[in-house]
Scaffold this motif. Structure first.
Motif, PDB file in Angstrom:
ATOM      1  N   GLN A 164      -4.742  -2.672  -4.455  1.00 26.18           N
ATOM      2  CA  GLN A 164      -3.914  -3.080  -5.579  1.00 26.18           C
ATOM      3  C   GLN A 164      -2.897  -4.121  -5.108  1.00 26.18           C
ATOM      4  O   GLN A 164      -2.594  -4.231  -3.916  1.00 26.18           O
ATOM      5  CB  GLN A 164      -3.204  -1.871  -6.184  1.00 26.18           C
ATOM      6  CG  GLN A 164      -4.135  -0.739  -6.582  1.00 26.18           C
ATOM      7  CD  GLN A 164      -5.143  -1.148  -7.637  1.00 26.18           C
ATOM      8  OE1 GLN A 164      -4.865  -1.993  -8.488  1.00 26.18           O
ATOM      9  NE2 GLN A 164      -6.330  -0.566  -7.580  1.00 26.18           N
ATOM     10  N   SER A 165      -2.360  -4.854  -6.032  1.00 22.42           N
ATOM     11  CA  SER A 165      -1.416  -5.915  -5.675  1.00 22.42           C
ATOM     12  C   SER A 165      -0.096  -5.316  -5.190  1.00 22.42           C
ATOM     13  O   SER A 165       0.223  -4.162  -5.475  1.00 22.42           O
ATOM     14  CB  SER A 165      -1.158  -6.815  -6.885  1.00 22.42           C
ATOM     15  OG  SER A 165      -0.414  -6.116  -7.876  1.00 22.42           O
ATOM     16  N   PHE A 166       0.669  -6.129  -4.474  1.00 20.62           N
ATOM     17  CA  PHE A 166       1.978  -5.683  -4.012  1.00 20.62           C
ATOM     18  C   PHE A 166       2.870  -5.306  -5.195  1.00 20.62           C
ATOM     19  O   PHE A 166       3.600  -4.317  -5.146  1.00 20.62           O
ATOM     20  CB  PHE A 166       2.649  -6.775  -3.172  1.00 20.62           C
ATOM     21  CG  PHE A 166       2.061  -6.941  -1.808  1.00 20.62           C
ATOM     22  CD1 PHE A 166       2.172  -5.934  -0.859  1.00 20.62           C
ATOM     23  CD2 PHE A 166       1.383  -8.099  -1.461  1.00 20.62           C
ATOM     24  CE1 PHE A 166       1.628  -6.075   0.400  1.00 20.62           C
ATOM     25  CE2 PHE A 166       0.828  -8.259  -0.196  1.00 20.62           C
ATOM     26  CZ  PHE A 166       0.950  -7.239   0.732  1.00 20.62           C
ATOM     27  N   ASP A 167       2.820  -6.092  -6.249  1.00 24.22           N
ATOM     28  CA  ASP A 167       3.669  -5.810  -7.416  1.00 24.22           C
ATOM     29  C   ASP A 167       3.335  -4.459  -8.040  1.00 24.22           C
ATOM     30  O   ASP A 167       4.220  -3.734  -8.501  1.00 24.22           O
ATOM     31  CB  ASP A 167       3.508  -6.918  -8.466  1.00 24.22           C
ATOM     32  CG  ASP A 167       4.158  -8.228  -8.028  1.00 24.22           C
ATOM     33  OD1 ASP A 167       4.994  -8.193  -7.104  1.00 24.22           O
ATOM     34  OD2 ASP A 167       3.814  -9.280  -8.608  1.00 24.22           O
ATOM     35  N   ASP A 168       2.049  -4.121  -8.056  1.00 18.70           N
ATOM     36  CA  ASP A 168       1.630  -2.867  -8.690  1.00 18.70           C
ATOM     37  C   ASP A 168       1.973  -1.644  -7.846  1.00 18.70           C
ATOM     38  O   ASP A 168       1.989  -0.515  -8.362  1.00 18.70           O
ATOM     39  CB  ASP A 168       0.121  -2.886  -8.955  1.00 18.70           C
ATOM     40  CG  ASP A 168      -0.261  -3.856 -10.066  1.00 18.70           C
ATOM     41  OD1 ASP A 168       0.627  -4.207 -10.863  1.00 18.70           O
ATOM     42  OD2 ASP A 168      -1.440  -4.261 -10.116  1.00 18.70           O
ATOM     43  N   THR A 169       2.204  -1.840  -6.552  1.00 14.41           N
ATOM     44  CA  THR A 169       2.465  -0.696  -5.665  1.00 14.41           C
ATOM     45  C   THR A 169       3.880  -0.706  -5.097  1.00 14.41           C
ATOM     46  O   THR A 169       4.178   0.039  -4.166  1.00 14.41           O
ATOM     47  CB  THR A 169       1.450  -0.692  -4.504  1.00 14.41           C
ATOM     48  OG1 THR A 169       1.507  -1.944  -3.811  1.00 14.41           O
ATOM     49  CG2 THR A 169       0.047  -0.454  -5.016  1.00 14.41           C
TER      50      THR A 169
END
Length: 511
Positions: free
Chosen positions: A188-193
């Motif tokens: 998952q993307s950094f923003d999502d995690t």
């Protein structure tokens, strides 16, 4: 019949717990032995300035020795360590104590900097003119940087609190997989995690906290191709205040202890980063904490006995601020999960003390009272004031003491009031716990039993018969303390239930 004494208290609690465990889920797995942290065995040397003298330091990862230059050895021995009685005659003087918060050394072997965080006020040992410096932590730099702006904490506990498995997803066709073994894993993307940063204050320093998941790729044969780990990040204005860095480490550990309801959280090291371009950070050093021992308690983590970050989302900063200021009560936390199952007199008192402290924070005006009671208290207070004015000495002190008692609330009345407030939030847990043991949850009776037994312990009334059901009350009180703490921070009632349900493994399905 229940008798007074710790052995009977412990036995009763085991009975309650076993009954609950057998009804709801398996008996707890045994806890693994506590492991001490193994620090590096290498010995390092270099130069270190202390009190305007360039010492040679020798550091083994646990002990720091300062060796003075030849031309300073007599000065240190006769002026620092010994006290002259007369010419040529000396005696050992007052113990040397460490007055510097930290010492900095240049390492010969690595060419990099070591920062030794000292135990201020601690005694400096000596052998001839060699000094043995008490330290609590050290920072090993990999490269030279001017300041620290971020601390990154990682551990199995953090992997659970901010679940690392949310960092990836996978896709597969079952039929195709059975034949080809092919499936797809996507991170998952950094923003999502990464969670939204929350602010807290430590000694007038503004610090933000957030959780994130890092990724590591490898093509080495002895490493997994993809490794994910969760991190708790503290970010702040660039600083060289190493004492603050150590304090932030301690606050981080207390935060994790609170979320796991046990003290033996293992956090032996933290990665330090310097500010870089474009609001990014560059890792350049690691801080190691000495005498840091604990246990990840993998079986406890496996059973989910912790509070996940998502239940606190948006309130992490408030909790950390109160930990930093000493306002959140943590003194009752057990050392380990296993020790939390044992109740003795001291732990009984500490849990009720935790409740009373948090009650005053939640209800600063105290227990609501009827108008008639308020008028009676006011009248009695006026009478005591008159006595105070007309008295002197010990009598005056006694009247002042009585005045404080007039408006004070009893533990019993505080429990009754709290029950009225939090029963809709966690009452279902209490009702079920009491039902499993053939009893009924009634807050007035709970308050009376806990208040009486607490007073027996506090006042040394060991000849009084032990109130057996007070153990059941105390178990529920542990849930109540967390409920009023989380409620104080404005956390949603459903998330409070979820947090307590998972922390104490109550095995409810909460939708």
């Amino acid at each position: 019949m229940y008798k007074s004494g710790n052995a009977q208290v412990i036995a009763q609690l085991d009975d309650v717990l076993v009954k609950r465990e057998k009804t709801q889920y398996n008996i707890f797995e045994p806890r693994k032995a506590v492991n001490s942290v193994a620090f590096e065995s290498n010995t390092y040397s270099g130069t270190c300035e202390y009190k305007n003298i360039d010492f040679t330091f020798i550091f083994s990862g646990e002990e720091l020795r300062l060796v003075p230059p030849l031309d300073k050895r007599d000065t240190i021995l006769t002026n620092w360590i010994l006290t002259p009685l007369e010419k040529g005659v000396y005696t050992r003087g007052n113990p040397l104590t460490m007055d510097e918060p930290y010492l900095t050394g240049k390492c010969n072997e690595t060419g990099t900097t070591f920062v030794f965080i000292t135990k201020q006020g601690g005694r400096i040992g000596s052998q001839n003119s060699v000094l043995f410096i008490p330290i609590i932590a050290y920072i090993r730099c990999r490269c030279a940087r001017d300041s620290i702006a971020r601390m990154s904490f990682t551990s199995p506990v953090i992997n659970c609190i901010h679940p690392v498995n949310q960092g990836f997803g996978y896709a597969m066709d079952v039929d195709s997989f059975n034949e080809t073994g092919v499936f797809t894993v996507t991170t998952q993307s950094f923003d999502d995690t990464t969670t939204e940063p929350q602010i807290f204050m430590v000694d007038n320093v503004r610090v933000s906290v957030r959780f994130s998941i890092s990724r590591k790729l490898s093509v080495k044969l002895n490493e997994p191709p993809i490794a994910l780990s969760s991190s708790m990040l503290f970010e702040f204005a660039p600083t060289n205040d190493y004492r603050l860095i150590y304090r932030l480490w301690f606050i981080a550990k207390q935060f994790l202890q609170y979320l796991c309801y046990r003290r033996n959280i293992l956090l032996p090291e933290v990665v330090l980063s310097a500010p870089a371009n474009d609001d990014k950070y560059e890792e350049f050093a690691t801080m190691y904490v000495l005498n840091e021992a604990g246990d990840d308690e993998s079986s406890t983590l496996k059973s989910g006995r912790y509070i996940q970050q998502k239940y606190l989302a948006g309130n992490e900063g408030k909790i950390l601020s109160d930990i930093a200021s000493g306002m959140l009560y943590l003194r009752h936390l057990p050392q380990t999960y296993q020790s939390g199952r044992t109740i003795d007199a001291a732990r009984f008192i500490m849990i009720t003390a935790a409740f009373e402290w948090e009650y005053k924070r939640n209800f600063p005006d105290g227990v609501p009272k009827k108008e008639a009671r308020l008028k009676a208290e006011a009248a009695v207070t006026d009478e005591i004031d008159e006595r105070i004015e007309s008295s002197t000495g010990k009598k005056r002190d006694i009247y002042k003491f009585l005045k404080r008692l007039v408006k004070s609330d009893s533990l019993e009345s505080e429990i009754i009031h709290t029950g009225d407030v939090i029963d809709d939030i966690i009452g279902v847990f209490g009702k079920h716990l009491y039902h499993l043991n053939g009893e009924e949850l009634k807050y007035p009776e709970m308050g009376k039993r806990l208040s009486s037994q607490r007073n027996h312990y506090a006042h040394g009334d060991l000849d009084q018969e032990f109130i057996g059901l007070s153990l059941l009350d105390l178990m529920y009180m542990e849930y109540v303390v967390y409920a009023i703490q989380l409620n104080y921070y404005g956390i949603d009632e459903k998330n409070i239930r979820r947090a307590i349900n998972e922390l104490f493994h109550l095995n409810y399905a909460i939708t």
